[in-house]
Design a protein around this motif. Structure first.
Motif, PDB file in Angstrom:
ATOM      1  N   GLN A 110       0.824  -1.202   0.000  1.00 59.53           N
ATOM      2  CA  GLN A 110       0.000   0.000   0.000  1.00 59.53           C
ATOM      3  C   GLN A 110       0.866   1.263   0.000  1.00 59.53           C
ATOM      4  OE1 GLN A 110      -1.970  -0.230   3.729  1.00 59.53           O
ATOM      5  NE2 GLN A 110      -2.581   1.891   3.797  1.00 59.53           N
ATOM      6  N   GLU A 219      -9.142 -14.646  -2.335  1.00 61.30           N
ATOM      7  CA  GLU A 219      -9.848 -14.157  -3.517  1.00 61.30           C
ATOM      8  C   GLU A 219     -11.175 -14.880  -3.726  1.00 61.30           C
ATOM      9  OE1 GLU A 219      -5.472 -14.371  -4.973  1.00 61.30           O
ATOM     10  OE2 GLU A 219      -6.687 -15.270  -3.383  1.00 61.30           O
ATOM     11  N   THR A 379      -0.095 -10.556   1.871  1.00 63.42           N
ATOM     12  CA  THR A 379      -0.287  -9.704   0.693  1.00 63.42           C
ATOM     13  C   THR A 379       0.258 -10.319  -0.594  1.00 63.42           C
ATOM     14  OG1 THR A 379       1.801  -8.583   1.175  1.00 63.42           O
ATOM     15  CG2 THR A 379      -0.219  -7.603   2.072  1.00 63.42           C
ATOM     16  N   LEU A 382      -2.566 -10.486  -3.152  1.00 65.09           N
ATOM     17  CA  LEU A 382      -3.471  -9.337  -3.278  1.00 65.09           C
ATOM     18  C   LEU A 382      -2.770  -7.985  -3.271  1.00 65.09           C
ATOM     19  CD1 LEU A 382      -6.197 -10.674  -0.838  1.00 65.09           C
ATOM     20  CD2 LEU A 382      -6.455 -10.384  -3.300  1.00 65.09           C
ATOM     21  N   GLU A 384      -1.623  -4.406  -2.548  1.00 63.37           N
ATOM     22  CA  GLU A 384      -2.232  -3.300  -1.815  1.00 63.37           C
ATOM     23  C   GLU A 384      -3.743  -3.474  -1.633  1.00 63.37           C
ATOM     24  OE1 GLU A 384      -2.165  -1.730  -6.126  1.00 63.37           O
ATOM     25  OE2 GLU A 384      -1.158  -3.226  -4.880  1.00 63.37           O
ATOM     26  N   LYS A 385      -4.338  -4.483  -2.295  1.00 63.77           N
ATOM     27  CA  LYS A 385      -5.776  -4.729  -2.156  1.00 63.77           C
ATOM     28  C   LYS A 385      -6.108  -5.540  -0.903  1.00 63.77           C
ATOM     29  CE  LYS A 385      -6.353  -4.723  -7.196  1.00 63.77           C
ATOM     30  NZ  LYS A 385      -6.685  -5.551  -8.386  1.00 63.77           N
ATOM     31  N   TYR A 386      -5.071  -6.041  -0.243  1.00 64.88           N
ATOM     32  CA  TYR A 386      -5.300  -6.932   0.899  1.00 64.88           C
ATOM     33  C   TYR A 386      -6.152  -6.275   1.989  1.00 64.88           C
ATOM     34  CZ  TYR A 386      -4.634  -9.718   5.064  1.00 64.88           C
ATOM     35  OH  TYR A 386      -4.875 -10.450   6.211  1.00 64.88           O
ATOM     36  N   LYS A 388      -8.525  -4.042   2.036  1.00 67.47           N
ATOM     37  CA  LYS A 388      -9.968  -3.988   1.790  1.00 67.47           C
ATOM     38  C   LYS A 388     -10.573  -5.394   1.769  1.00 67.47           C
ATOM     39  CE  LYS A 388      -9.908   0.409  -0.708  1.00 67.47           C
ATOM     40  NZ  LYS A 388     -10.200   1.111  -1.984  1.00 67.47           N
ATOM     41  N   ILE A 421     -13.374  -5.657  -5.607  1.00 68.59           N
ATOM     42  CA  ILE A 421     -12.056  -5.114  -5.243  1.00 68.59           C
ATOM     43  C   ILE A 421     -10.969  -5.678  -6.142  1.00 68.59           C
ATOM     44  CG2 ILE A 421     -10.283  -5.048  -3.438  1.00 68.59           C
ATOM     45  CD1 ILE A 421     -12.666  -5.229  -1.393  1.00 68.59           C
ATOM     46  N   THR A 422     -11.032  -6.977  -6.392  1.00 74.18           N
ATOM     47  CA  THR A 422      -9.943  -7.647  -7.101  1.00 74.18           C
ATOM     48  C   THR A 422     -10.217  -7.818  -8.607  1.00 74.18           C
ATOM     49  OG1 THR A 422     -10.884  -9.852  -6.660  1.00 74.18           O
ATOM     50  CG2 THR A 422      -9.360  -8.933  -5.026  1.00 74.18           C
TER      51      THR A 422
END
Length: 425
Positions: A110, A219, A379, A382, A384-386, A388, A421-422
């Protein structure tokens, strides 16, 4: 990471939630300052090690580093855990980063995404050789490395040896054994098992061993394997084998106190609670034991998440500051220094060879060391999406444990959020 809810802790999770409040102004001032003071190069460093062994370790290392580099002064900025990521994101937005930044490992992608961290790949002496593979994956973002891990930890089952012996129960190896043991151990004011089901990263972190070991992924959390994992927790709360208080119990000190005060015969936790157990007079392999996270089916490989913090470098300062900041981080990778620092923090070293030295001092870290060989960076899939995705999962955990939704319905709702998100289906 972890444990810092006293800390996450410290598996600490308000830092991830701080994504939504990055505009909040903290009490801390600007990270930027003069590059020199009294003729010495100043390194601006920030961390959230406000107390305990981690604070002791930082003070020790800074003193050591300054003695070895008499022309350098390290200006340390210690902020509360929940404030650090907010402050760092503000500094990144202002392009005013500290030279040295401690980050909880899920936050590395992030912050790297801001473009305000230095890449480690081309720095002199940087190597990934000799580290646990999972620990170095914490530092990867879009093919580049942005950190070195400080120390590592994970999760296992702590059990009260006297309680299990009196009940004729063996330490659980499978989910079925965990369920049966928890039921038999639940009596009077004692619950058989306790875990962290709080509305933050800690509960996602504690569910991940059950998800991953059973073949689920973050995911695709609503898969049958994912539902089975959350169903396990939900059934134990529903039956009373685990208290409904798990919705409010953080990892440390809450779960540790449940164990110490004999209100829980077994808990899911990590090595950071060793000092609390020591202070309470509990002795490893006499009063308590530790076993790996259980598997649903015999033959599955335990897969736990990696906790711990990392050192990153802000893309700031003059050439002298940049060089000395790298020397600061690189110096902590020396075996003797790593061993001393992680011992003070009650963490595992991030190099197997150094962990082997730690295990010579006693066996209570053995389970965690063995699990780390197959452990995963949260992470790694994912990025920086982790953060959320984790929030969607812990929200589902809360819904299932409170009974407002079935595990299947809660995870189906989480999956809808995760897919958006992903971009996965």
């Amino acid at each position: 990471m972890f444990p810092r809810k006293s800390r996450m802790g410290r598996a600490g999770a308000l830092a991830l939630a701080a994504l939504a409040t990055a505009s909040v102004v903290t009490a801390c001032g600007s990270s930027g300052s003069s590059s020199t003071s009294n003729g010495k190069t100043v390194l601006n460093e920030i961390d959230y090690f406000t107390s305990g062994g981690s604070d002791t370790a930082m003070k020790w290392y800074i003193k050591k580093f300054e003695a070895e580099h008499p022309d350098v002064t390290v200006k340390r900025d210690v902020v509360p855990f929940a404030n650090l990521i907010t402050k760092v994101l503000q500094d990144a937005s202002a392009q005013n980063m500290p030279n040295i930044i401690m980050l909880d490992n899920p936050n590395v992608p992030q912050v790297a995404a801001t473009g305000q961290l230095r890449k480690f790949n081309d720095l002199p002496g940087f190597t990934t050789t000799g580290y646990y593979a999972g620990d170095m994956k914490e530092c990867l973002y879009k093919g580049n490395y942005y950190c070195y891990p400080i120390g590592t930890n994970s999760l296992a089952i702590f059990y009260n040896k006297h309680m299990l012996s009196a009940a004729g129960v063996q330490p659980p190896k499978t989910w079925a054994e965990l369920t049966a043991a928890a039921k038999k151990l639940t009596t009077g004011g004692v619950h058989g098992f306790a875990f962290d089901g709080t509305a933050d990263e800690q509960s996602t972190w504690q569910l991940e061993p059950f998800l991953w070991t059973n073949g689920a992924s973050l995911e695709h959390v609503a898969s049958p394997q994912g539902v089975q994992a959350l169903q396990l927790w939900t059934d134990m709360v529903k039956s009373g084998s685990a208290s409904k208080q798990v919705l409010q119990l953080g990892q440390s000190p809450d779960l540790a106190q449940e164990f110490i005060k004999k209100r829980a015969a077994m808990i899911e936790n990590g090595p950071w609670i060793f000092p609390l157990l020591d202070a309470a007079g509990l002795k490893y392999n006499v009063d308590y034991g530790i076993v790996p996270m259980p598997v649903r089916q015999t033959g599955q490989t335990v897969s736990v998440p990696l906790g711990g913090e990392t050192w990153t470098l802000g893309d700031s300062g003059n050439s002298k500051q940049k060089d000395m900041a790298w020397q600061f981080v690189k110096g902590m990778q020396e075996s003797s220094t790593m061993l001393h620092i992680t011992s003070l923090m009650y963490y595992l070293p991030t190099k197997p060879a150094v962990t082997a030295q730690l295990l010579k001092e006693g066996p209570k870290y053995t389970v965690f060391a063995n699990e780390t060989m197959n452990a995963r960076a949260r992470t790694q899939d994912l990025g920086e999406k982790y953060a959320k995705v984790s929030q969607a999962i812990w929200t589902a955990i809360q819904s299932a444990l409170t009974g407002s939704q079935s595990p299947q319905s809660a995870l189906k709702q989480a999956q809808s959020q995760i897919s958006s998100i992903t971009g996965t289906k």
